[in-house]
Structures are given as structure tokens and as C-alpha cells.
Design an enzyme around this catalytic site. Sequence first.
Site, PDB file in Angstrom:
ATOM      1  N   LYS A   1       0.858  -1.194   0.000  1.00 11.20           N
ATOM      2  CA  LYS A   1       0.000   0.000   0.000  1.00 11.20           C
ATOM      3  C   LYS A   1       0.885   1.231   0.000  1.00 11.20           C
ATOM      4  O   LYS A   1       1.683   1.441   0.925  1.00 11.20           O
ATOM      5  CB  LYS A   1      -0.843   0.004   1.261  1.00 11.20           C
ATOM      6  CG  LYS A   1      -2.320  -0.153   1.021  1.00 11.20           C
ATOM      7  CD  LYS A   1      -3.010  -0.196   2.364  1.00 11.20           C
ATOM      8  CE  LYS A   1      -4.439   0.220   2.260  1.00 11.20           C
ATOM      9  NZ  LYS A   1      -5.070   0.257   3.574  1.00 11.20           N
TER      10      LYS A   1
HETATM   11  C1  E4P Z   1      -8.391   0.985   3.901  1.00  9.36           C
HETATM   12  O1  E4P Z   1      -7.646   0.520   3.080  1.00  9.36           O
HETATM   13  C2  E4P Z   1      -8.082   2.190   4.683  1.00  9.36           C
HETATM   14  O2  E4P Z   1      -6.809   2.116   5.200  1.00  9.36           O
HETATM   15  C3  E4P Z   1      -9.080   2.416   5.765  1.00  9.36           C
HETATM   16  O3  E4P Z   1     -10.357   1.994   5.331  1.00  9.36           O
HETATM   17  C4  E4P Z   1      -9.064   3.833   6.249  1.00  9.36           C
HETATM   18  O4  E4P Z   1     -10.151   4.032   7.092  1.00  9.36           O
HETATM   19  P1  E4P Z   1     -10.259   5.267   8.082  1.00  9.36           P
HETATM   20  O5  E4P Z   1     -10.616   6.475   7.290  1.00  9.36           O
HETATM   21  O6  E4P Z   1     -11.348   4.861   9.021  1.00  9.36           O
HETATM   22  O7  E4P Z   1      -8.923   5.422   8.756  1.00  9.36           O
END
Ligand code: E4P
Length: 238
Positions: free
Chosen positions: A92
Site C-alpha cells: 500500500k
Molecule cells: C483501507 O484501506 C483504509 O486504510 C481504511 O479503510 C481507512 O479508514 P479510516 O478512514 O477509518 O482510517
Amino acid sequence: MKLFVDSANLHDIEEALKRGFASGITTNPSILSKEQRRDFRVHIGEIISLLRQYEAIIPLSVELFTTDADEMIRQADDFVQTFGDYEQLAIKVPIGWNELRVIRHLRSRDIKVNCTCCMSYNQAMMAANAGANYVSLFWGRIRDIGYDAAAIVRQVHQTFTERHCRSEIIVGSIRQMIDVPEAIQAGADIVTVPPKFFEQMCSHPKTDEAVAQFIRDFSDWNSASQATEAILAQASLS
Ligand code: E4P
């Protein structure tokens, strides 16, 4: 339409794997920081072991945790060396000018990339054009500042479809159950969902009512027929 588990919690991941609906796992540094403090490599290794145990060789996203592009490339190489034998590993990488270098570096080695933290159409286009396999749009965070997350997902989906773009749209940052159907209808290929919503997603008070009625009706009928049999048996004896 696929559902990913947005968690690094071993128990929650295992509960999802036992039920067979999970098509992938996404983590990020904040999600990992909710787990017992230890070498993150050990923790990711345990997630991979669980996936193998359940014969679920599904995408697992692990996010870089630096903002320096050169260090990102070093970290990414380290992830690949450490977890690279898991064939569905996706690194990522947050969207950004210098981060595109990291995406290119990984893609040129045929390593899967999930380009994360995208909040706009342009960011999604840049990520896709750099070769990201997944483009993660953050539904809840987009809405936090008053933008229309559904419209952005719809526009990205439309362009990806019309231009035969291979990148898949992951919608993350799910805050409530209604976000899931709305994101899917807007064109998300994948919605990554915090585990707390899954049980709720297969529940409905009318389902509970129907099941309770079926069991009650059958049980009344069954005990009545058993009573009748008992009376007939008694009569044949006398
Ligand atoms: C997913 O890949 C993201 O990292 C995650 O859904 C982020 O969510 P948040 O906005 O609740 O931190």
C-alpha cells in the site's frame, strides 16, 4: 462486488475466513497499531499463516510507514523480501508525487500495489496511470470535508470502465453499514469493511422473527403429533 476485511486483528480475520465471504484483507499503520505491540513483521506473518491455514490465498495489503520516497522504496523492498513468498501481497503506497516513483518501482518488478489515501478523481487517475492494481478511495474521509464520495467513486468507475483501465477501485474508510451498499452502487469493485459491521450486515429483525416463527410452528406441530402417537400407542396396548 467483493468484500475485504479492513483489519489486522487475528481473531476478526479468522472469524471472516471461517465464513468464506472475505476476498481480501487491508491493513494500514493505524490499524496495526491497534494490535498487541510487537515486531509488525511477526504480526503480518501470522495473518499470512491464517490465510494459508484457511486456504484463502487472497490479496493482503500492507502499507509503507514513511513519507520519504527513498525510504519507501527501501521499506517496500524489505516487505517484498519478508512477505514476498505470499503471492497475493499488495504494497500500500499513499498517493503523491514522489510516491508515484515507488509505485513504478514496485510495478516494474511485478509487485502488486494498492495506491491508498485517494480522495479525488485526479488522484485516482494518477494512481491508475502509474500502474496501481488497486486504487483506494476513502469514502468517510471524503465526506468528512463535505465532498460527495459517491459522485467521485461513480466518476472514477465510469472512466475506468470506458477506458478499459485494469485498476480495481477499493472503497475504504467505511463508517456505517449504509456506506457499503452505497459504495457498491457507486461503482466500487471492492469495499473494505471494518469487522464490526459484518455480523450486522447479515442480520435483520424480520429474519429473526421469521426464523423464530418457523421453529415455533414446527415445534408445536411436532410435539402435537408426538402426543397423538403416544395416545394411539397407549390405545393399542389396552
Ligand atoms: C483501507 O484501506 C483504509 O486504510 C481504511 O479503510 C481507512 O479508514 P479510516 O478512514 O477509518 O482510517
